[in-house]
Design a protein around this motif. Structure first.
Motif, mmCIF file in Angstrom:
data_model
loop_
_atom_site.group_PDB
_atom_site.id
_atom_site.type_symbol
_atom_site.label_atom_id
_atom_site.label_comp_id
_atom_site.label_asym_id
_atom_site.label_seq_id
_atom_site.Cartn_x
_atom_site.Cartn_y
_atom_site.Cartn_z
ATOM 1 N N THR A 101 0.810 -1.221 0.000
ATOM 2 C CA THR A 101 0.000 0.000 0.000
ATOM 3 C C THR A 101 0.847 1.277 0.000
ATOM 4 O OG1 THR A 101 -0.164 0.055 2.414
ATOM 5 C CG2 THR A 101 -1.892 -1.164 1.208
ATOM 6 N N SER A 123 5.450 -8.061 -10.438
ATOM 7 C CA SER A 123 4.412 -8.865 -11.077
ATOM 8 C C SER A 123 4.881 -10.308 -11.068
ATOM 9 C CB SER A 123 4.181 -8.399 -12.511
ATOM 10 O OG SER A 123 3.078 -9.072 -13.060
ATOM 11 N N LYS A 142 -8.245 -10.418 -7.289
ATOM 12 C CA LYS A 142 -9.025 -9.246 -7.698
ATOM 13 C C LYS A 142 -9.818 -8.748 -6.509
ATOM 14 C CE LYS A 142 -9.295 -10.079 -12.594
ATOM 15 N NZ LYS A 142 -10.103 -10.064 -13.790
ATOM 16 N N ASP A 143 -9.903 -7.420 -6.407
ATOM 17 C CA ASP A 143 -10.708 -6.849 -5.331
ATOM 18 C C ASP A 143 -12.171 -6.807 -5.752
ATOM 19 O OD1 ASP A 143 -11.029 -4.604 -6.986
ATOM 20 O OD2 ASP A 143 -9.631 -3.357 -5.850
ATOM 21 N N ASP A 144 -13.020 -6.260 -4.909
ATOM 22 C CA ASP A 144 -14.463 -6.220 -5.175
ATOM 23 C C ASP A 144 -14.818 -5.447 -6.433
ATOM 24 O OD1 ASP A 144 -14.892 -7.747 -2.922
ATOM 25 O OD2 ASP A 144 -15.269 -6.007 -1.620
ATOM 26 N N ASP A 145 -13.942 -4.523 -6.844
ATOM 27 C CA ASP A 145 -14.181 -3.729 -8.051
ATOM 28 C C ASP A 145 -13.585 -4.362 -9.308
ATOM 29 O OD1 ASP A 145 -15.509 -1.752 -6.552
ATOM 30 O OD2 ASP A 145 -13.596 -0.768 -6.081
ATOM 31 N N GLY A 146 -12.967 -5.544 -9.151
ATOM 32 C CA GLY A 146 -12.373 -6.235 -10.289
ATOM 33 C C GLY A 146 -10.955 -5.810 -10.612
ATOM 34 N N CYS A 147 -10.369 -4.968 -9.763
ATOM 35 C CA CYS A 147 -8.991 -4.529 -9.983
ATOM 36 C C CYS A 147 -8.020 -5.618 -9.522
ATOM 37 C CB CYS A 147 -8.705 -3.248 -9.213
ATOM 38 S SG CYS A 147 -9.670 -1.842 -9.805
ATOM 39 N N VAL A 148 -6.951 -5.800 -10.281
ATOM 40 C CA VAL A 148 -5.952 -6.814 -9.970
ATOM 41 C C VAL A 148 -5.119 -6.377 -8.765
ATOM 42 C CG1 VAL A 148 -3.913 -8.035 -10.829
ATOM 43 C CG2 VAL A 148 -5.837 -7.593 -12.357
ATOM 44 N N ILE A 149 -4.917 -7.310 -7.846
ATOM 45 C CA ILE A 149 -4.075 -7.094 -6.673
ATOM 46 C C ILE A 149 -2.883 -8.037 -6.789
ATOM 47 C CG2 ILE A 149 -3.924 -7.222 -4.160
ATOM 48 C CD1 ILE A 149 -7.000 -6.917 -4.116
ATOM 49 N N ARG A 150 -1.703 -7.477 -6.831
ATOM 50 C CA ARG A 150 -0.472 -8.283 -6.881
ATOM 51 C C ARG A 150 0.134 -8.314 -5.487
ATOM 52 N NH1 ARG A 150 -1.185 -5.749 -11.602
ATOM 53 N NH2 ARG A 150 -0.837 -6.942 -13.525
ATOM 54 N N GLY A 183 2.461 0.915 -9.481
ATOM 55 C CA GLY A 183 2.144 0.133 -10.654
ATOM 56 C C GLY A 183 3.186 -0.959 -10.775
#
Length: 185
Positions: A101, A123, A142-150, A183
């Motif tokens: 974070t 990655s 993926k989080d609740d919004d569909g964003c990729v979490i690495r 990123g």
């Protein structure tokens, strides 16, 4: 002017490998060299040393001199995998700071003199599945919004050298101004 965060952490383990092996063996200490990386590590250098990056652009600046992973990840994976310090290729395993974070440009003060500036997220690559089948999927979600979490750690460059060893302190120095999310680097 940078602001300091009150996120005390610590170094749990340090690792390095002179070869481009997936895992890195533990060391009693590592030496970080300014603008170079971890002394004796295959990924150290002014230009990119990761084999896939070298194939694309051997002149690219090395933004991945130091790989850090938080120990808390191992506990998260423990019900399905056995993973310990250095096994995912990191140079520094930390505790007590949510590395994923942190904003771009954060400076991590390791031990008494070493400073690593955060350049981005690691990655995970397919070598992770060769190490333990299914592990790559566990490190990318993926989080609740569909964003990729690495989850496979962060990368950085050495801005001040020094020796780093298990038990050393870790202090977070956040960058001034607007914080930019990490990123993939």
């Amino acid at each position: 002017m940078s602001s300091s965060a009150s996120q005390p952490g610590s170094v749990v383990a340090v690792s390095r490998s002179a070869s481009h092996s997936f895992s890195k063996p533990a060391a009693e200490a590592i030496t970080l060299i300014e603008n170079w990386g971890v002394e004796g590590d295959a990924h150290a250098g002014v230009t990119a040393q990761h084999l896939y990056v070298v194939k694309k652009d051997p002149t690219r600046a090395n933004l991945t001199q130091v790989h850090l992973i938080q120990e808390e990840l191992f506990a998260e994976l423990a019900d399905r995998f056995t993973v310990g310090p250095g096994e995912l290729g990191e140079n520094v395993t930390t505790r007590g700071v949510d590395l994923l974070t942190l904003p771009l440009g954060t400076r991590l003060h390791l031990g008494t003199t070493a400073v690593v500036e955060v350049t981005g997220l690691r990655s995970p690559c397919s070598q992770i599945n060769a190490y333990q089948g299914g592990l790559m999927k566990a490190l990318v979600a993926k989080d609740d919004d569909g964003c990729v979490i690495r989850k496979s750690g962060i990368m950085g460059i050495v801005v001040a050298g020094g020796v780093v060893a298990p038990g050393d302190g870790l202090r977070v120095e956040l960058p001034a101004g607007e914080h930019i999310a990490l990123g993939v680097v």
